[in-house]
Design an enzyme around this catalytic site. Structure first.
Site, short mmCIF file in Angstrom:
data_model
loop_
_atom_site.label_atom_id
_atom_site.label_comp_id
_atom_site.label_asym_id
_atom_site.label_seq_id
_atom_site.Cartn_x
_atom_site.Cartn_y
_atom_site.Cartn_z
N CYS A 74 85.78 -26.20 -32.19
CA CYS A 74 86.91 -25.97 -33.11
C CYS A 74 87.08 -24.46 -33.21
CB CYS A 74 86.57 -26.57 -34.47
SG CYS A 74 87.82 -26.27 -35.71
N CYS A 212 95.66 -24.44 -35.05
CA CYS A 212 94.51 -24.96 -34.31
C CYS A 212 94.07 -23.85 -33.35
CB CYS A 212 94.92 -26.22 -33.55
SG CYS A 212 93.63 -26.89 -32.51
N1 LIG Z 1 90.60 -31.85 -33.87
C1 LIG Z 1 89.85 -31.34 -32.78
C2 LIG Z 1 88.78 -30.38 -33.14
C3 LIG Z 1 89.25 -29.30 -34.08
C4 LIG Z 1 90.16 -28.26 -33.44
C5 LIG Z 1 90.40 -27.16 -34.40
N2 LIG Z 1 91.13 -27.37 -35.56
C6 LIG Z 1 90.58 -25.79 -33.78
O1 LIG Z 1 90.91 -24.86 -34.53
O2 LIG Z 1 90.32 -25.62 -32.60
C7 LIG Z 1 89.23 -32.47 -31.95
O3 LIG Z 1 88.28 -33.14 -32.39
O4 LIG Z 1 89.71 -32.67 -30.85
#
Ligand SMILES: N[C@@H](CCC[C@H](N)C(=O)O)C(=O)O
Length: 281
Positions: A74, A212
């Site tokens: 993440c 993200c």
């Molecule tokens: N939701 C994702 C993991 C989290 C990604 C995140 N918010 C970031 O900032 O990279 C998953 O489980 O694929």
């Protein structure tokens, strides 16, 4: 009572707990994430970040999405946990930590955190394809930046309502024929010579989030190849900006990325026992 800290990176918000004593098992942490992250019913967040011991690096980061699933990596969460580790003196301003996707190196210059996101193997991605959802055709790139990401190119994000981005994102996220592990979905518009506007539908949150980090990184990699965009690339998310530096090896089969953005320490708190899931006490 369980001590926690709330931190956000560009509006991607996280609850951070210290499990270096190992008192919580993986099933406990998954149940805790689904409960503590539920907005209105509890503290509320996109994910739970957990600090654990590491034999090789300063600590281990684990991320549980707000549906209780564990993600391999993440980007915004890694920036937030680096800030936490520095604030709590678990690590100095330069640190490294383990993730399921490999070690991450970070430098904290509060409130900013820069991460060395390591290498991405471009030959394992999908290039030059398009997909059709709800009557719209989107050229896309698929890449794994620790977690799977589909980058859909759009001319103008404003042509889409919030609900239609969420619905298209959800359809693509569950296209397990193309993406067997499911995928995060980024809608990417070129907004300037070195700027992108990106909205991400996150796997595990099952909704659009305000930013993200791995999605910003995947979008910048895709833009630097498809649009030959030069780095550093400013990725404008609804919750704030990330900056991504992309460089390639000679054969352009591998790229290396750095991700920088702001973090905000929001609050320290203690979760009452009655708010813990029943079987963790
Ligand atoms: N939701 C994702 C993991 C989290 C990604 C995140 N918010 C970031 O900032 O990279 C998953 O489980 O694929």
């Amino acid at each position: 009572m369980l001590e926690f800290t709330k931190i956000q990176g560009n509006g991607n918000d996280f609850i951070v707990i210290d499990n270096r004593e190992g008192s919580m098992t993986s099933p406990d942490l998954s149940r805790l994430a689904a409960s503590i992250c539920e907005r209105r019913q509890s503290v509320g967040a996109d994910g739970l970040l957990v600090v654990e011991m590491s034999e090789r690096e300063n600590f281990t980061m684990r991320l549980f999405n707000n549906d209780g699933s564990e993600g391999e990596m993440c980007g915004n969460g890694a920036r937030c946990i680096a800030r936490y580790a520095w604030e709590k003196k678990i690590a100095g301003e330069k640190m490294s930590f383990e993730t399921l996707a490999g070690p991450i190196h970070g430098v904290v210059t509060a409130p900013f955190v820069e991460l060395d996101m390591g290498e991405t193997n471009l030959s394992q991605g999908f290039w030059g394809q398009s997909l059709k959802v709800e009557g719209e055709t989107f050229p896309f790139v698929y890449l794994v930046v620790g977690v799977p990401h589909c980058v859909l190119f759009v001319d103008n994000l404003e042509d889409f309502s919030h609900d239609s981005l969420r619905d298209i994102g959800r359809t693509v996220r569950y296209d397990t024929h193309r993406f067997p592990k499911g995928t995060n979905v980024n809608f990417v518009q070129r907004s300037g010579e070195r700027t992108l506007k990106v909205v991400t539908y996150e796997r595990g949150v099952e909704d659009l989030t305000l930013s993200c980090g791995t999605g910003s990184t995947a979008s910048a990699i895709a833009a630097s190849i498809v649009w030959e965009m030069a780095a550093p690339i400013q990725v404008q998310n609804p919750g704030g900006d990330n900056w991504v530096t992309v460089s390639f090896n000679e054969t352009r089969s591998i790229c290396k990325t750095y991700l920088t953005g702001k973090t905000v320490m929001i609050a320290e708190g203690r979760l009452y026992d009655e708010a813990l899931p029943k079987d963790i006490e």
